[in-house]
Design an enzyme around this catalytic site. Structure first.
Site, short mmCIF file in Angstrom:
data_model
loop_
_atom_site.label_atom_id
_atom_site.label_comp_id
_atom_site.label_asym_id
_atom_site.label_seq_id
_atom_site.Cartn_x
_atom_site.Cartn_y
_atom_site.Cartn_z
N HIS B 90 70.44 -15.88 -20.55
CA HIS B 90 69.55 -15.71 -19.61
C HIS B 90 68.37 -14.71 -19.69
O HIS B 90 67.09 -14.92 -19.62
CB HIS B 90 70.20 -15.26 -18.07
N ASP B 119 36.13 -22.33 -27.59
CA ASP B 119 37.64 -22.13 -28.13
C ASP B 119 37.95 -20.88 -28.50
O ASP B 119 37.19 -19.96 -28.30
CB ASP B 119 37.90 -23.27 -29.28
N TRP B 153 70.37 -8.93 -24.05
CA TRP B 153 69.30 -9.09 -24.56
C TRP B 153 68.75 -7.86 -25.42
O TRP B 153 67.77 -8.24 -26.07
CB TRP B 153 68.07 -9.60 -23.53
N SER B 183 54.94 -15.49 -33.65
CA SER B 183 54.12 -16.39 -32.79
C SER B 183 53.19 -15.18 -31.72
O SER B 183 52.12 -15.52 -31.66
CB SER B 183 55.09 -17.07 -31.91
N HIS B 267 59.87 -1.14 -23.71
CA HIS B 267 59.31 -0.78 -22.73
C HIS B 267 57.92 -1.20 -22.61
O HIS B 267 57.80 -1.68 -21.59
CB HIS B 267 59.52 0.87 -22.43
N GLU B 269 57.12 -3.94 -23.58
CA GLU B 269 57.65 -4.99 -23.33
C GLU B 269 57.32 -5.54 -21.95
O GLU B 269 56.78 -6.50 -21.47
CB GLU B 269 58.46 -5.64 -23.94
N TYR B 271 55.44 -3.96 -19.73
CA TYR B 271 54.18 -4.03 -19.32
C TYR B 271 53.18 -5.09 -20.17
O TYR B 271 52.46 -5.36 -19.54
CB TYR B 271 53.26 -2.72 -19.89
N HIS B 317 65.12 4.74 -21.00
CA HIS B 317 66.33 3.92 -21.03
C HIS B 317 67.29 4.45 -21.80
O HIS B 317 68.41 3.93 -21.69
CB HIS B 317 65.91 2.55 -21.85
N ARG B 464 76.52 -3.30 -14.59
CA ARG B 464 75.92 -4.66 -15.21
C ARG B 464 76.83 -5.07 -16.04
O ARG B 464 77.74 -4.46 -16.48
CB ARG B 464 74.66 -3.95 -16.03
#
Lengths: 297, 566
Positions: B90, B119, B153, B183, B267, B269, B271, B317, B464
């Site tokens: 998830h 383009d 994750w 990517s 972190h 990520e 934003y 974190h 959690r």
């Protein structure tokens, strides 16, 4: 531009006042049930400190939240599209923008000040009560300075070891041989009134030691020692569980702390010590018998 | 460049016909092959968004199973192994396979149009980034055939090492990070170069649309953060496959190292996900309040400020790990600092509405839903930033509630606002307003019912990532409310999916500029032709379309005056 701004300021002040009044009048009973604030209740100063710090920040948070929501709702209702409504083509207002930037910064300065004021109660352990003092022993602070000790340096230190999926506790016995120490799994027994210092280790993966009513959680990280403390004044059982994902049975890695008055604690400790000595002697006897049986003439 | 004479010299006889000679011209592919081989930024954008929706639904179903399991105390619906695999999939799906592609889709489609380019700078690289993302999704979901990762994750080591995660699920997760990471990395380079070099004449940096500003900032963040996670997962891969022991404390490695590397990426990520949504809100609100954005420069400065500070706060974190006191204080104060530019934005958006003429279209509603929801997510973030308070809240459902308020309330509501706003541009047809409003209210109610109560579950001591819990206190009631809310939320999302599917064929015709937009994408037809613009207008402000509309009105008035005899 001037009059609406002033009107707005008055309205903002009003919303702030109403919201803070509403917050203060919320019954303390609601807060104590773990609905809007962290748990406490063992009488340990660190959990109480965290809880009151949380509530102080909560008051500011409610004022900000209600204030901004009020402003937003007011704006949305008053300035919804209507016939003849002319949107004012302003691109900004430097004075207003600087003032809310400074305002936000000031709120954060206030939160920082409150945090540092309350930090002592949460971070620095107090001395043990006189009744439990004989149980404690003097420690020299660790070199890395991360373990906080009370002013007199005396604590009852228990080692906490996390392993999949159980907590193991080792109790001090005053000597350097750790092989014959009293230990227990899952339930930690501690004396009330003593400043209990925990050294937290992990044996396999990461775990996290957490008993909500006894203060914050501290990760058990393999290869590191982590430290925390509590000083319980109310005898009772305090429950918690591992708070860092440690595998499939993470949910079942529960822990509890049973706080006993010092005399009862001493009795429990002596029983455990005797049981361990007894088991050691039995093992030694069996071993000697086995050696004798296999020894040749 | 030479300018052609405006009037050709009059000649008698047949005019010379210009002749184009082409040798071995490949026929244009058509049908599904044209989608597979396309390098058109709009088609790639649509494929990104379609992939995003697909994974959004998959990730959503995973969340619903999680909520079903937690609806009751001591539930035995699914096994702990399945449960751990579900929350791992998830989280990973929502971050790497839904939000990142969805944002990449919006950016691909809109950035060239908004800056007046024909383009992206590197169209083939653009196609490569999309197909790498697909590969990442396939590799990750391929692990369903054997044994998906169970480490969350975040995949903390040493739990993610072979000793504790012996199946190859973690390796699949690592390859997903690598493939989607490459990517995103080349996608970010592409966006950056496009914005830096291909803006319309006159579009100086102070006239760049705010969505484009946020995409520029986001691409810089990606370029900074992605190499670090790529290094970290490579180290984990060699740990697992070649015994390098980088994160194995029993052989001289450090498990904290993984956390530092992960969150140095993890972190920013946050934003990376939420800044583009800020950009969307900054485009939608001015259009529907019929006012210029309030404080353009402040919003740009706040965006850049959030990016700079956002890369320096990762260890908030890690407040419960063995960190020295100085770091605890540093990361707490750093995190406080982020609240300032974020707060500035909330006020700027509110004052964009202030004294406007607000039209409550579906994009407006989602933007307003965003403001309320994200506001609460930001405020609970302040609690978490205070490290002693975080000691209580960390790794509980309070944190789960907090990041869903910021990521769903921020990124997802922003994306939905953008979807309803730009769908007419993508498809030439309007999404149904009525169904959209039903969808909005269902999503909004479902979201708040699901996640508000999770704060309380966390405060009551529920960690959690537990597959079951004992019914102490009110935990079972909290969780049941949350589960009911999640199904309301799912119905709301489903309504939007139905809306998309029906409107694509039978929605009302949109025309080039249905909302009276401010930015250049509304200058082209809906959907725009292959190369977007025949001529690119000169940009004179941050709202070029408003200027063009005014100019046309003036011309109409003048020609009317000329037509009426004095």
């Amino acid at each position: 531009m001037r009059t609406p701004a002033r009107r707005l300021r008055r309205r903002l002040a009003l919303t702030a006042a109403v919201s803070s009044a509403a917050f203060v009048s919320i019954p303390a009973a609601v807060a104590s049930a773990g609905i809007i604030a962290p748990e406490s209740g063992g009488g340990t100063p660190n959990a109480e400190g965290i809880r009151s710090l949380y509530l102080l920040i909560g008051i500011l948070a409610v004022i900000v939240f209600v204030g901004v929501c009020g402003l937003l709702i007011h704006t949305l209702v008053k300035y919804r599209a209507s016939k003849g409504g002319v949107p004012s083509q302003v691109h900004g207002n430097n004075r207003l923008e600087v003032s809310w930037t400074v305002g936000a910064a000031l709120i954060l300065v206030l939160i920082s000040v409150v945090t540092f004021v309350k930090l002592g109660q949460i971070y620095e352990p107090p001395n043990s009560d006189a009744s439990a003092l004989p149980l404690t022993s003097k420690l020299t602070p660790a070199a890395d300075g991360r373990q906080k000790l009370p002013p007199n340096g005396r604590v009852y230190q228990i080692d906490v070891n996390g392993l999949q999926y159980v907590w193991r506790y080792t109790y001090p016995d005053g000597d350097t041989n750790n092989l014959n120490n009293v230990f227990s799994y899952e339930e930690m027994v501690v004396p009330t009134g003593a400043t209990v210092a925990l050294r937290i280790f992990a044996q396999d993966v990461q775990h996290s030691w957490w008993i909500p009513q006894l203060g914050g959680k501290f990760d058990a990280v393999p290869g590191y020692a982590n430290y925390t403390w509590f000083k319980i004044s109310e005898p009772g059982v305090y429950r918690g569980q591992c708070a860092e994902l440690c595998g499939r049975n993470h949910a079942n890695m529960v822990a509890q702390v049973r706080a006993l008055p010092p005399a009862k604690f001493q009795a429990w400790y002596d029983r455990q010590k005797a049981a361990i000595r007894n088991a050691d002697e039995q093992a030694a006897k069996a071993r000697n018998a086995a050696i004798k049986a296999t020894a040749g003439p | 460049m030479t300018t052609a004479p405006t009037t050709a010299p009059v000649k008698t006889g047949p005019a010379p016909v210009p002749e184009i000679v082409a040798h071995n011209a490949d026929p244009q592919p058509s049908g599904w092959l044209s989608w597979l081989t396309t390098t058109d930024h709009k088609r790639i954008g649509i494929m990104y968004m379609a992939a995003g929706w697909l994974f959004f639904i998959v990730g959503g179903v995973e969340a619903l199973v999680i909520r079903l399991q937690l609806a009751q105390a001591d539930s035995t619906l699914i096994t702990p192994q399945t449960y751990n695999a579900l929350f791992t999939m998830h989280g990973t799906t929502m971050v790497f396979l839904f939000l990142i592609p969805m944002i990449a889709g919006f950016a691909n489609y809109l950035v060239p149009l908004m800056i007046g380019a024909r383009d992206m700078a590197f169209p083939k690289l653009n196609a490569l980034s999309f197909w790498l993302l697909v590969a990442g999704g396939v590799v990750f979901y391929g692990s369903l055939l054997y044994s998906p990762a169970e480490c969350g994750w975040t995949c903390y080591a040493p739990l993610s090492e072979t000793a504790y995660s012996p199946t190859n699920g973690v390796d699949a997760w690592i390859f997903l990070i690598h493939l989607t990471g490459i990517s995103s990395f080349i996608g970010a380079l592409n966006i950056f170069v496009t914005i830096a070099n291909m803006r319309a004449p006159g579009m100086t940096w102070s006239r760049v649309p705010l969505f484009v500003w946020t995409m520029l900032t986001q691409s810089i963040l990606l370029i900074i953060a992605l190499p670090v996670i790529a290094g970290a997962v490579t180290m984990l891969l060699t740990d697992r496959q070649f015994g390098t022991h980088f994160f194995d404390p029993s052989n001289g490695g450090s498990s904290l190292l993984w956390q530092h590397l992960f969150w140095f990426f993890g972190h920013p990520e946050v934003y990376i996900l939420v800044l583009p949504a800020f950009g969307i809100i900054s485009e939608v609100l001015p259009v529907f309040s019929r006012k210029p954005i309030f404080g353009y420069r402040a919003i740009v400065a706040a965006t850049l400020g959030i990016a700079v500070i956002g890369t320096l706060v990762w260890a908030h974190h890690m407040f419960t790990t063995p960190l020295p006191y100085a770091l605890l204080v540093f990361f707490m104060l750093g995190t406080f600092l982020i609240a300032i530019p974020t707060g500035v934005k909330i006020f700027n958006w509110t004052f964009t509405l202030w004294r406007g003429s607000i039209e409550f279209t579906v994009p407006t509603l989602f933007s307003i839903g965003f403001l309320f929801t994200f506001l609460l997510g930001g405020i609970t973030g302040i609690f978490l930033a205070v490290f002693p308070v975080d000691w209580q809240l960390h790794d509980t459902y309070f944190v789960v509630a907090h990041f869903h308020y910021t990521i769903v309330g921020g990124a997802v509501f922003g994306i939905l606002a953008g979807l309803y706003y730009w769908f007419p541009k993508f498809s030439g047809r309007m999404l149904g307003e009525r169904m959209g409003k039903w969808s909005f209210w269902t999503i909004m109610i479902g979201f708040w019912v699901t996640f508000l109560v999770q704060h309380s579950a966390g405060l009551s001591g529920m960690p959690r990532r537990v597959y079951e819990y004992a019914d102490v206190g009110n935990l079972e009631i909290y969780n049941l409310i949350s589960t009911i809310g999640s199904f309301i939320l799912a119905v709301g999302i489903l309504l939007t999916v139905i809306n998309i599917v029906t409107s694509v064929r039978s929605g009302a015709k949109a025309g080039p500029d249905p909302w009276k937009g401010n930015t250049l994408e509304w200058f082209s037809t809906s959907p725009p032709p292959r190369n977007n613009f025949d001529t690119v207008p000169r940009v004179r402000s941050v709202e070029p379309m408003k200027d063009i509309r005014r100019q046309i009105e003036r011309q109409d008035r003048r020609s009317e005056e000329a037509a009426t005899p004095a």
